[in-house]
Write a protein that holds these residues in place. Structure first.
Motif, short mmCIF file in Angstrom:
data_model
loop_
_atom_site.label_atom_id
_atom_site.label_comp_id
_atom_site.label_asym_id
_atom_site.label_seq_id
_atom_site.Cartn_x
_atom_site.Cartn_y
_atom_site.Cartn_z
N ALA A 1 0.82 -1.21 0.00
CA ALA A 1 0.00 0.00 0.00
C ALA A 1 0.86 1.26 0.00
CB ALA A 1 -0.94 -0.01 1.21
N LYS A 2 1.91 1.29 0.82
CA LYS A 2 2.77 2.46 0.89
C LYS A 2 3.64 2.59 -0.37
CE LYS A 2 3.07 2.89 5.93
NZ LYS A 2 3.97 2.84 7.11
N ALA A 3 4.10 1.48 -0.87
CA ALA A 3 5.00 1.52 -2.03
C ALA A 3 4.31 2.13 -3.25
CB ALA A 3 5.49 0.11 -2.35
N TYR A 4 3.01 1.87 -3.39
CA TYR A 4 2.31 2.33 -4.59
C TYR A 4 1.14 3.28 -4.27
CZ TYR A 4 5.14 -1.34 -6.58
OH TYR A 4 6.22 -2.11 -6.97
N HIS A 5 1.09 3.75 -3.03
CA HIS A 5 0.09 4.74 -2.61
C HIS A 5 -1.34 4.27 -2.93
CE1 HIS A 5 3.54 7.34 -2.02
NE2 HIS A 5 3.91 7.12 -3.27
N ILE A 6 -1.62 3.05 -2.54
CA ILE A 6 -2.91 2.43 -2.85
C ILE A 6 -3.83 2.52 -1.64
CG2 ILE A 6 -4.05 0.24 -3.40
CD1 ILE A 6 -1.59 -0.41 -5.12
#
Length: 285
Positions: free
Chosen positions: A261-266
């Protein structure tokens, strides 16, 4: 009736709100056993409150009483209800969509409106902003302690009239699965989808397959990559993405020892789409 009482809210633990709820329940009957589901629901996030109930409730004994308070409409005309589930458990909550997953995925057999003339903390009648303490936990304590029966909560309401949020369903089309990002596995940043494992079986996806995963927010593509469908995180290398079956028998998306979630701002919700399909195999001939 069991004296298990489980509390959920968006109050956090930074002040005395949750402690006051504990005190109200114990004042009804000191032998009530009180547990916290979570008090870290994001403020006003009714969808997440609904999902966390669904995630948890089936693992508790029958006759457990749940209180869920995520109530941006406190003090308005929204109803306060107690529902009885198909598994003989009780949930006390504002009727604002918090019961969406319970109604659709577990089952509600009966619902009642809380009669605040009877089931309200004494001397709290001029307070309109803390129904979690004054109405819900007070009623829950009385129900858990057998001070009142379910029938004494208040008048019946039709189960069909219980408010529901929009809840998209996953689908399969020519071997391609379309779903949504329902919720996050918050601590680890994994994505939990609404795609049941049975859909993967229907699509003839098998452990070890390489699958193309596309994630979009409305029509804006956020992520597209090929990843392995594994039984566990051990089926991928450190830092690699993978698909797996989570603890609710639904498909999850993760990075091995990282936060997807943090890596791809999901984020989550009806606007967050996920599409999964098998990677075509090309012959070298």
């Amino acid at each position: 009736m069991s004296k298990n009482l489980v509390l959920q809210s968006d109050f956090g633990l930074g002040d005395g709100a949750v402690s006051a709820m504990y005190g109200v329940a114990i004042s009804v009957d000191p032998s009530i056993r009180i547990f916290d589901l979570t008090h870290e629901i994001p403020q006003y996030n009714i969808w997440e409150a609904s999902y966390r109930l669904y995630q948890t409730i089936t693992y508790w004994p029958d006759e457990t009483v749940f209180v869920s308070v995520v109530d941006p409409g406190v003090g308005t005309s929204r109803l306060s209800v107690v529902v009885k589930t198909i598994d003989n458990q009780y949930i006390i909550t504002p009727d604002n969509g918090t019961l969406t997953h319970i109604k659709q995925d577990i089952g509600i057999v009966e619902a009642r409106i809380i009669d605040e003339e009877v089931n309200r903390l004494p001397k709290s009648g001029e307070s309109y902003t803390f129904h979690g303490r004054d109405v819900y936990t007070y009623t829950a304590g009385r129900l858990a302690a057998n001070v009142i029966s379910f029938e004494e909560v208040g008048p019946l309401i039709e189960v069909d009239d219980i408010v529901e949020l929009l809840k998209p369903e996953a689908s399969i089309d020519q071997g391609k699965i379309n779903g949504n990002i329902d919720i996050l596995d918050i601590r680890f940043g994994n994505l939990w989808t609404n795609i049941n494992r049975e859909l993967f079986i229907q699509a003839a996806f098998e452990y070890g397959d390489s699958l193309e995963v596309t994630i979009a927010n409305n029509t804006h593509q956020v992520y597209k990559n090929i990843m392995t469908y594994g039984r566990s995180f051990a089926d991928s290398h450190l830092g690699e993405p993978l698909l797996y079956v989570n603890s609710l028998d639904k498909l999850g998306v993760a990075i091995n020892q990282g936060s997807f979630a943090k890596a791809y701002h999901i984020e989550t919700g009806a606007n967050w789409k996920i599409i999964i399909r098998k990677v075509p195999k090309f012959s070298s001939n």
